[in-house]
Design a protein around this motif. Structure first.
Motif, PDB file in Angstrom:
ATOM      1  N   THR A  18      -4.163  -7.142  -1.361  1.00 10.81           N
ATOM      2  CA  THR A  18      -4.060  -6.123  -0.313  1.00 10.81           C
ATOM      3  C   THR A  18      -5.334  -6.147   0.523  1.00 10.81           C
TER       4      THR A  18
ATOM      5  N   GLY B 253      -7.305  -3.680   1.200  1.00 11.45           N
ATOM      6  CA  GLY B 253      -8.365  -2.942   0.506  1.00 11.45           C
ATOM      7  C   GLY B 253      -9.040  -3.776  -0.565  1.00 11.45           C
ATOM      8  N   GLU B 254      -8.223  -4.533  -1.265  1.00 13.77           N
ATOM      9  CA  GLU B 254      -8.735  -5.416  -2.311  1.00 13.77           C
ATOM     10  C   GLU B 254      -9.638  -6.491  -1.693  1.00 13.77           C
TER      11      GLU B 254
ATOM     12  N   SER C  15     -10.398  -5.734   9.044  1.00 13.26           N
ATOM     13  CA  SER C  15      -9.148  -5.812   9.789  1.00 13.26           C
ATOM     14  C   SER C  15      -9.217  -6.879  10.886  1.00 13.26           C
TER      15      SER C  15
ATOM     16  N   ARG D  76       0.948 -12.009   6.437  1.00 10.00           N
ATOM     17  CA  ARG D  76       0.888 -10.626   6.006  1.00 10.00           C
ATOM     18  C   ARG D  76       2.302 -10.102   5.800  1.00 10.00           C
TER      19      ARG D  76
ATOM     20  N   LYS E 237       4.152  -6.316   4.963  1.00  7.53           N
ATOM     21  CA  LYS E 237       3.944  -4.884   4.761  1.00  7.53           C
ATOM     22  C   LYS E 237       4.917  -4.355   3.724  1.00  7.53           C
TER      23      LYS E 237
ATOM     24  N   ARG F 154       2.814   1.402   2.721  1.00  7.94           N
ATOM     25  CA  ARG F 154       1.606   1.531   3.534  1.00  7.94           C
ATOM     26  C   ARG F 154       0.562   0.470   3.216  1.00  7.94           C
ATOM     27  N   THR F 155       0.827  -0.397   2.247  1.00 10.61           N
ATOM     28  CA  THR F 155      -0.150  -1.451   1.937  1.00 10.61           C
ATOM     29  C   THR F 155       0.312  -2.785   2.510  1.00 10.61           C
ATOM     30  N   HIS F 156      -0.655  -3.528   3.038  1.00 14.41           N
ATOM     31  CA  HIS F 156      -0.362  -4.845   3.593  1.00 14.41           C
ATOM     32  C   HIS F 156      -0.755  -5.903   2.565  1.00 14.41           C
ATOM     33  N   TRP F 157       0.164  -6.764   2.218  1.00 14.74           N
ATOM     34  CA  TRP F 157      -0.144  -7.851   1.293  1.00 14.74           C
ATOM     35  C   TRP F 157      -0.441  -9.120   2.071  1.00 14.74           C
TER      36      TRP F 157
END
Lengths: 110, 110
Positions: free
Chosen positions: A34, A36-37, A50, A64, A66, A69-72
């Motif tokens: 993700t 955040g990761e 970003s 990417r 989606k 709410r998290t994008h992988w």
DNA sequence: TTGATAATTAACCATTTGGTTAAGTGTAGA
DNA sequence: TCTACACTTAACCAAATGGTTAATTATCAA
């Protein structure tokens, strides 16, 4: 056509020219992550990460997906084709150089 | 140490990110050339070319030898070692990616 | 429905990049 | 010695890069 290839190489190499982006790609070779990761190892704001991701994406090195709410983020599958294309271009564009390299290495053994 | 490698990759990739510089390198794979000769294919001022050459030189991709008032530019010999180093780093850094690429290509034959 | 969370977009800023013209350095040759 | 030549350095400029903070979008969950 030639122009497309040229621009593509521009994008690929400038994407690779940044250490943060190379680190992100390296991380992604160990599997999807993700946003955040991917951000964690860096002391950098979320928007900064970003932007890096967008550059990698536009260069075709990252994809990417989606989920809520998290994008992988991941390298495959088209980035693999892209990487292949990149390597192929390296080999053709730099053919002369690589040949010379082999000769040089043969003539200068360790 | 790691930092040195990182910076080195930064320099190499940003040097390669410009089409003019890639064209110059390509030209040099066909043998040494003077600055004026390298300039010919481009509609660009002499100082602009001079800057590109300095960037290639600082990245270790090009060398220069002054003979009188003309500067002879070439890739060898250290640029060859440099290129080898670069390729090697690619292969180690991107090892996972390349492995995945092979698997992908095996699973998706032409 | 309301608040927290994941991420992006917007607006801004300093630095770098890639080009220009003008001036300078050093060598060749008449 | 004087001029032409090969090339670089200096000074400048517009656009791109890589970061920031603040605001926005969209989803999850209480």
């Amino acid at each position: 056509m030639v122009n497309y290839q040229t621009q593509h190489l521009d994008h690929t190499f400038s994407a690779l020219a940044d250490p943060t982006r190379r680190a992100i790609l390296q991380r992604l070779t160990r599997g999807p992550a993700t946003v955040g990761e991917l951000r964690k190892p860096f002391s950098m704001s979320a928007p900064a990460i970003s932007k890096h991701l967008r550059i990698l994406e536009q260069a075709g090195l990252m994809e990417r997906q989606k989920k809520g709410r998290t994008h992988w983020c991941s390298l495959g599958p088209s980035p693999l084709a892209n990487a292949e294309e990149w390597i192929h271009k390296q080999r053709t564009l730099w053919n002369g150089l690589l040949d010379s390299l082999e000769i040089f290495l043969e003539e200068n053994p360790k």
